[in-house]
Structure formats: C-alpha cells, structure tokens
Design a protein around this motif. Structure first.
Motif, mmCIF file in Angstrom:
data_model
loop_
_atom_site.group_PDB
_atom_site.id
_atom_site.type_symbol
_atom_site.label_atom_id
_atom_site.label_comp_id
_atom_site.label_asym_id
_atom_site.label_seq_id
_atom_site.Cartn_x
_atom_site.Cartn_y
_atom_site.Cartn_z
ATOM 1 N N GLU A 78 -8.133 1.350 -3.102
ATOM 2 C CA GLU A 78 -7.603 0.026 -2.785
ATOM 3 C C GLU A 78 -6.077 -0.024 -2.846
ATOM 4 O OE1 GLU A 78 -9.498 -3.189 -4.975
ATOM 5 O OE2 GLU A 78 -11.343 -2.012 -5.138
ATOM 6 N N VAL A 79 -5.492 0.919 -3.572
ATOM 7 C CA VAL A 79 -4.036 0.970 -3.709
ATOM 8 C C VAL A 79 -3.382 1.542 -2.462
ATOM 9 C CG1 VAL A 79 -2.150 1.943 -5.133
ATOM 10 C CG2 VAL A 79 -4.300 1.217 -6.199
ATOM 11 N N PHE A 80 -4.149 2.261 -1.676
ATOM 12 C CA PHE A 80 -3.599 2.967 -0.514
ATOM 13 C C PHE A 80 -3.908 2.238 0.786
ATOM 14 C CE2 PHE A 80 -4.480 6.250 -3.704
ATOM 15 C CZ PHE A 80 -3.200 6.782 -3.836
ATOM 16 N N GLY A 81 -2.979 2.402 1.725
ATOM 17 C CA GLY A 81 -3.246 1.912 3.078
ATOM 18 C C GLY A 81 -4.088 2.920 3.831
ATOM 19 N N HIS A 82 -4.322 2.667 5.064
ATOM 20 C CA HIS A 82 -5.185 3.530 5.891
ATOM 21 C C HIS A 82 -4.399 4.623 6.592
ATOM 22 C CE1 HIS A 82 -8.597 0.984 5.113
ATOM 23 N NE2 HIS A 82 -7.902 -0.072 5.483
ATOM 24 N N ALA A 83 -3.078 4.567 6.473
ATOM 25 C CA ALA A 83 -2.257 5.529 7.207
ATOM 26 C C ALA A 83 -2.123 6.837 6.458
ATOM 27 C CB ALA A 83 -0.868 4.954 7.477
ATOM 28 N N PRO A 94 0.808 -1.217 0.000
ATOM 29 C CA PRO A 94 0.000 0.000 0.000
ATOM 30 C C PRO A 94 0.840 1.266 0.000
ATOM 31 C CG PRO A 94 0.143 -0.866 2.216
ATOM 32 C CD PRO A 94 0.920 -1.819 1.348
ATOM 33 N N LEU A 95 0.416 2.219 -0.764
ATOM 34 C CA LEU A 95 0.916 3.576 -0.640
ATOM 35 C C LEU A 95 0.074 4.291 0.412
ATOM 36 C CD1 LEU A 95 1.132 4.428 -4.441
ATOM 37 C CD2 LEU A 95 2.951 3.485 -3.000
ATOM 38 N N ARG A 96 0.484 5.508 0.772
ATOM 39 C CA ARG A 96 -0.304 6.289 1.730
ATOM 40 C C ARG A 96 -0.885 7.497 1.008
ATOM 41 N NH1 ARG A 96 2.871 7.432 7.166
ATOM 42 N NH2 ARG A 96 4.068 8.732 5.695
ATOM 43 N N LEU A 97 -2.189 7.627 1.036
ATOM 44 C CA LEU A 97 -2.839 8.732 0.352
ATOM 45 C C LEU A 97 -2.383 10.070 0.900
ATOM 46 C CD1 LEU A 97 -4.892 9.563 -1.794
ATOM 47 C CD2 LEU A 97 -6.704 9.325 -0.075
ATOM 48 N N ARG A 98 -2.149 10.143 2.194
ATOM 49 C CA ARG A 98 -1.771 11.424 2.799
ATOM 50 C C ARG A 98 -0.360 11.873 2.395
ATOM 51 N NH1 ARG A 98 -0.870 9.940 9.232
ATOM 52 N NH2 ARG A 98 1.113 8.836 9.007
ATOM 53 N N ASP A 99 0.427 10.987 1.739
ATOM 54 C CA ASP A 99 1.733 11.394 1.231
ATOM 55 C C ASP A 99 1.618 12.190 -0.066
ATOM 56 O OD1 ASP A 99 3.190 10.326 3.310
ATOM 57 O OD2 ASP A 99 3.488 8.395 2.325
ATOM 58 N N PHE A 100 0.449 12.216 -0.649
ATOM 59 C CA PHE A 100 0.207 13.006 -1.850
ATOM 60 C C PHE A 100 -0.478 14.321 -1.467
ATOM 61 C CE2 PHE A 100 0.670 8.698 -3.289
ATOM 62 C CZ PHE A 100 1.360 8.808 -4.488
ATOM 63 N N LYS A 101 -0.331 15.316 -2.327
ATOM 64 C CA LYS A 101 -0.886 16.635 -2.024
ATOM 65 C C LYS A 101 -1.878 17.137 -3.068
ATOM 66 C CE LYS A 101 3.044 18.266 0.744
ATOM 67 N NZ LYS A 101 4.049 19.353 0.918
ATOM 68 N N LEU A 102 -1.921 16.488 -4.232
ATOM 69 C CA LEU A 102 -2.796 16.950 -5.305
ATOM 70 C C LEU A 102 -3.304 15.751 -6.091
ATOM 71 C CD1 LEU A 102 -3.873 19.363 -7.118
ATOM 72 C CD2 LEU A 102 -1.825 18.984 -8.522
ATOM 73 N N ILE A 103 -4.576 15.803 -6.472
ATOM 74 C CA ILE A 103 -5.102 14.856 -7.448
ATOM 75 C C ILE A 103 -5.751 15.654 -8.568
ATOM 76 C CG2 ILE A 103 -7.273 14.490 -6.168
ATOM 77 C CD1 ILE A 103 -7.179 11.564 -7.306
ATOM 78 N N ALA A 104 -5.400 15.320 -9.803
ATOM 79 C CA ALA A 104 -5.923 16.001 -10.984
ATOM 80 C C ALA A 104 -6.779 15.020 -11.774
ATOM 81 C CB ALA A 104 -4.781 16.513 -11.850
#
Length: 245
Positions: A240-245, A25-35
């Motif tokens: 689904e690609v991201f973890g919960h952290a 899993p990646l962490r969604l909170r490590d990203f800052k923008l979604i386009a």
C-alpha cells in the motif's frame, strides 16, 4: 536516498498502517533488495519456543525470547546459547513436527515475496533462528539468500549447541546488519535501495542500515524507530505504500 525523511512526524495512512517521515507513493522497482526477519515476521512462531515445548521448557525459554525481542537483554548471543542449551535431547523428528504442524507463513508473506520478485528485487531471509527452518522456507518461497544459526544434531538429537559457520558463530543483530550490507554489495545495491522488515530488537541494526525500515506487529521499541509500521493485516500491506510504477 530514496526515502529521505521530510519530518519525523507519524501519520496513519489507513487503519493499522502508519508512516514516519515518508510520503507515499514510493516505487517498489526503485528498490533492489528486501530482507526479512523470520520468526514472528515472515512466519507466525518463535521456533526456539516451539522446540522448547518438546523439551517441556517452553515457558522458561519463551520468557527469555520475549525479553530479548523487547531489547531487555543486550547480549543476544548469550541469550540464544542459554535457550539452545535447554533444547538438549530434543529429537530431529520433533523439529520436523514443529515445521509441519506449527509453522505457518504469516498472512501476506507469499504475496509480498512474489510482488517483490516481480518488481526485480532480490529477497534475503536473515534470522536469529535456525537453518532447519530458514533453509526450508528459502526453498519453499524461492528466496535468493538465507542466513541463520545451525543447531548441532548428533545421533538424531540436539546437543544443546550452535555450530559455527563460515561467516561466524551466531547471527545476532550485528550479523544481520552485516549480512544485509554484504548482500547489497554482492548485488550492486546501495543500502538506501534496500528494505528491511522485522519485529524484534535484534532487527534494529539492519533496519537502521537501509532505506526503508518496516516494523511488522513489532515490539514498541522497534515500531517507534521504523519508517513503516504494520499493526494490522498481513505483510503484503507494505504494498500500500508503493505506487504501481
């Protein structure tokens, strides 16, 4: 870079969801923008094709749209000018009818936007489509930014022309990339901390510029280059690609 590939191998992690060169899993909170692309990505239709239906020219316009999205037409700007010229005379209330009766959010769109906002990401809608629709979606989903093309309307009818805006004339693939990179700079985000989601060839430049590229029910050329490919289900399958952290 957050999503440095470990290989170019492709693996399906669940039916209709495959990854290229990344390990969850990646962490969604490590990203800052979604386009997001708009037509056939965030929403279910190609707006230009549906407007053309009101002008009795849907088949002709849709054939050009399909070729452009598959990457078979290299000059996106000219292809859009050709299609918009065929819309001359369509009434503004017919645009409203397309928005009310035909435009729908794709499954999982609202859920993914909410999840991204909750994780602290800014949300950008960047489209080769039209402000008539993208501005309404920006307000409806409380998106942070939106950029697309502006149809000229005179006396309640389309003139068949696209109006230049402060940033340029037409939002094509190169402008999508520039918009994503400028938005990253604006919010203090490295491009590797951005996600870009699309389905057509004019999305490839922005998808190649960011840390995580996502193809949603995309054309083959786009799917083959994306790090995440969603072929079944809704947009929120990205979670689904991201973890919960």
């Amino acid at each position: 870079m957050i999503t440095e590939p470990v290989s170019d191998s492709v693996r399906e992690i669940s039916p209709g969801l495959s990854l290229r060169g990344i390990v969850p899993p990646l962490r969604l909170r490590d990203f800052k923008l979604i386009a997001f692309d708009m037509d056939s990505t965030l929403i279910n239709i190609e707006c230009v094709d549906e407007i053309a239906d009101a002008a009795g020219r849907k088949a002709e316009v849709a054939a050009i749209t399909e070729a452009a999205m598959r990457g078979e037409i290299t000059d996106y700007k000219e292809s859009l000018r050709q299609r918009v010229a065929m819309l001359k005379g369509v009434r503004e209330e017919q645009l409203a009818q397309v928005y009310r009766a035909r435009l729908r959010l794709n499954p999982g769109a609202a859920e993914l936007v909410l999840a991204c906002k909750a994780a602290g990401l800014k949300v950008l809608l960047v489209s080769g489509g039209f402000t008539y629709f993208s501005d309404r979606l920006r307000d409806r989903l409380a998106l942070d930014f939106a950029r697309s093309n502006k149809l000229e309307i005179v006396d309640g009818q389309l003139t068949g022309r696209i109006l230049p805006q402060s940033w340029g004339d037409i939002c094509d693939g190169a402008m999508k990339r520039e918009t994503v990179l400028r938005t990253c700079s604006l919010i203090g985000c490295d491009p590797s901390q951005a996600i870009a989601m699309g389905d057509g060839a004019n999305d490839l430049e922005m998808m190649d510029a960011v840390g995580l590229s996502v193809a949603y029910r995309a054309k083959p050329r786009v799917r083959e280059r994306a790090k995440v490919a969603i072929d079944m289900g809704g947009l929120d399958r990205l979670l689904e690609v991201f973890g919960h952290a």
